[in-house]
Design a protein around this motif. Structure first.
Motif, mmCIF file in Angstrom:
data_model
loop_
_atom_site.group_PDB
_atom_site.id
_atom_site.type_symbol
_atom_site.label_atom_id
_atom_site.label_comp_id
_atom_site.label_asym_id
_atom_site.label_seq_id
_atom_site.Cartn_x
_atom_site.Cartn_y
_atom_site.Cartn_z
ATOM 1 N N UNK A 60 0.780 -1.802 0.095
ATOM 2 C CA UNK A 60 0.103 -0.117 -0.723
ATOM 3 C C UNK A 60 1.141 1.654 0.382
ATOM 4 N N UNK A 61 1.885 1.175 0.487
ATOM 5 C CA UNK A 61 3.272 2.538 0.856
ATOM 6 C C UNK A 61 3.461 2.516 -0.470
ATOM 7 N N UNK A 62 3.957 1.670 -1.253
ATOM 8 C CA UNK A 62 4.570 1.490 -2.661
ATOM 9 C C UNK A 62 3.757 2.690 -3.336
ATOM 10 N N UNK A 63 2.299 2.002 -3.328
ATOM 11 C CA UNK A 63 1.225 2.759 -4.533
ATOM 12 C C UNK A 63 0.773 4.168 -3.873
ATOM 13 N N UNK A 64 0.828 4.269 -2.260
ATOM 14 C CA UNK A 64 0.697 5.813 -2.505
ATOM 15 C C UNK A 64 1.950 6.953 -2.090
ATOM 16 N N UNK A 73 13.013 5.303 -9.439
ATOM 17 C CA UNK A 73 12.279 6.243 -8.613
ATOM 18 C C UNK A 73 11.113 6.442 -9.136
ATOM 19 N N UNK A 74 9.904 5.511 -7.999
ATOM 20 C CA UNK A 74 8.625 5.122 -8.772
ATOM 21 C C UNK A 74 8.136 6.072 -7.756
ATOM 22 N N UNK A 75 7.214 6.744 -8.825
ATOM 23 C CA UNK A 75 6.361 7.630 -7.925
ATOM 24 C C UNK A 75 5.223 7.479 -7.467
ATOM 25 N N UNK A 76 4.726 8.665 -6.298
ATOM 26 C CA UNK A 76 3.470 7.685 -5.266
ATOM 27 C C UNK A 76 2.224 8.429 -5.991
ATOM 28 N N UNK A 77 1.575 7.884 -6.237
ATOM 29 C CA UNK A 77 -0.009 8.059 -6.412
ATOM 30 C C UNK A 77 -1.187 8.533 -5.084
ATOM 31 N N UNK A 78 -1.126 9.341 -4.211
ATOM 32 C CA UNK A 78 -1.993 9.266 -3.258
ATOM 33 C C UNK A 78 -2.525 10.217 -3.879
ATOM 34 N N UNK A 79 -2.905 10.345 -4.896
ATOM 35 C CA UNK A 79 -3.704 11.437 -5.330
ATOM 36 C C UNK A 79 -4.869 10.697 -5.462
ATOM 37 N N UNK A 80 -4.496 9.130 -5.435
ATOM 38 C CA UNK A 80 -5.923 8.106 -5.574
ATOM 39 C C UNK A 80 -6.718 7.503 -4.573
ATOM 40 N N UNK A 81 -7.767 7.622 -4.804
ATOM 41 C CA UNK A 81 -8.744 6.957 -3.908
ATOM 42 C C UNK A 81 -8.525 6.077 -3.137
ATOM 43 N N UNK A 82 -8.676 5.970 -2.053
ATOM 44 C CA UNK A 82 -8.250 4.466 -1.687
ATOM 45 C C UNK A 82 -8.829 3.185 -1.964
ATOM 46 N N UNK A 83 -10.041 3.533 -2.767
ATOM 47 C CA UNK A 83 -10.863 2.777 -3.265
ATOM 48 C C UNK A 83 -9.783 2.715 -4.188
ATOM 49 N N UNK A 84 -9.505 3.386 -5.067
ATOM 50 C CA UNK A 84 -8.180 2.661 -6.637
ATOM 51 C C UNK A 84 -7.353 2.286 -6.079
ATOM 52 N N UNK A 104 -8.224 -3.892 0.897
ATOM 53 C CA UNK A 104 -9.522 -2.730 1.250
ATOM 54 C C UNK A 104 -9.124 -1.473 1.215
ATOM 55 N N UNK A 105 -10.709 -0.787 0.884
ATOM 56 C CA UNK A 105 -10.006 0.345 1.206
ATOM 57 C C UNK A 105 -9.602 1.270 2.785
ATOM 58 N N UNK A 106 -10.444 -0.045 3.330
ATOM 59 C CA UNK A 106 -9.877 1.130 4.911
ATOM 60 C C UNK A 106 -8.624 0.413 5.384
ATOM 61 N N UNK A 107 -8.333 -0.412 4.762
ATOM 62 C CA UNK A 107 -6.602 -1.136 4.339
ATOM 63 C C UNK A 107 -5.074 0.447 4.368
ATOM 64 N N UNK A 108 -6.072 0.843 2.919
ATOM 65 C CA UNK A 108 -5.072 2.250 2.636
ATOM 66 C C UNK A 108 -5.399 3.412 3.402
ATOM 67 N N UNK A 109 -6.411 3.569 3.356
ATOM 68 C CA UNK A 109 -6.713 4.815 5.089
ATOM 69 C C UNK A 109 -6.093 4.628 5.880
ATOM 70 N N UNK A 110 -5.670 3.311 6.642
ATOM 71 C CA UNK A 110 -4.790 3.361 7.786
ATOM 72 C C UNK A 110 -3.839 3.627 7.148
ATOM 73 N N UNK A 111 -2.990 3.484 5.817
ATOM 74 C CA UNK A 111 -1.481 3.965 5.970
ATOM 75 C C UNK A 111 -1.417 5.167 4.978
ATOM 76 N N UNK A 112 -2.706 5.515 4.372
ATOM 77 C CA UNK A 112 -2.589 7.185 4.197
ATOM 78 C C UNK A 112 -1.977 8.050 5.408
#
Length: 128
Positions: A60-64, A73-84, A104-112
């Motif tokens: 999740x952190x790698x994507x965000x 350098x892989x860019x982050x995609x924090x602009x995406x919604x948790x669901x995305x 789950x989006x909830x997992x993403x929200x915790x890391x965000x």
């Protein structure tokens, strides 16, 4: 279990239209094979990082937030919604044929809630 199977099926069905083809496939390939110099997902399949809480957080952190190595350098995609973000990771699982609990989006929200720089994103050891 039924929920997990349905989520994986949905990820497969949306593989051509979800966030993976829009944001990830350009560098990682439409089937996760990698596009030079960017890596494919073969190491993910071998390491099965989605099987541990630490590994799931890392993915999740790698994507965000992205990830910086000595050569890429892989860019982050924090602009995406948790669901995305969850859907993109589930699409990766589907590409790998991994039998795993869907993200789950909830997992993403915790890391965000814990923002990191790409240099702070650290790969954990693979599960044993």
């Amino acid at each position: 279990m039924r929920k997990a199977v349905w989520a994986l099926f949905l990820s497969l069905a949306l593989a051509q239209t979800g966030p993976y083809p829009r944001f990830c496939a350009q560098c990682h390939g439409d089937k996760g094979q990698g596009v030079r110099p960017y890596p494919g997902f073969a190491a993910l399949l071998k390491d099965r990082l989605w099987e541990t809480p630490e590994g799931r957080r890392y993915l999740i952190q790698v994507v965000l937030y992205g990830r910086k190595t000595e050569t890429l350098l892989m860019p982050g995609f924090a602009q995406l919604k948790d669901e995305e973000v969850a859907q993109a990771l589930n699409q990766v699982l589907a590409l790998l044929g991994a039998k795993a609990t869907p993200f789950a989006p909830e997992e993403v929200a915790k890391e965000r809630a814990r923002p990191l720089s790409p240099e702070e994103v650290r790969r954990p050891s693979p599960p044993r």
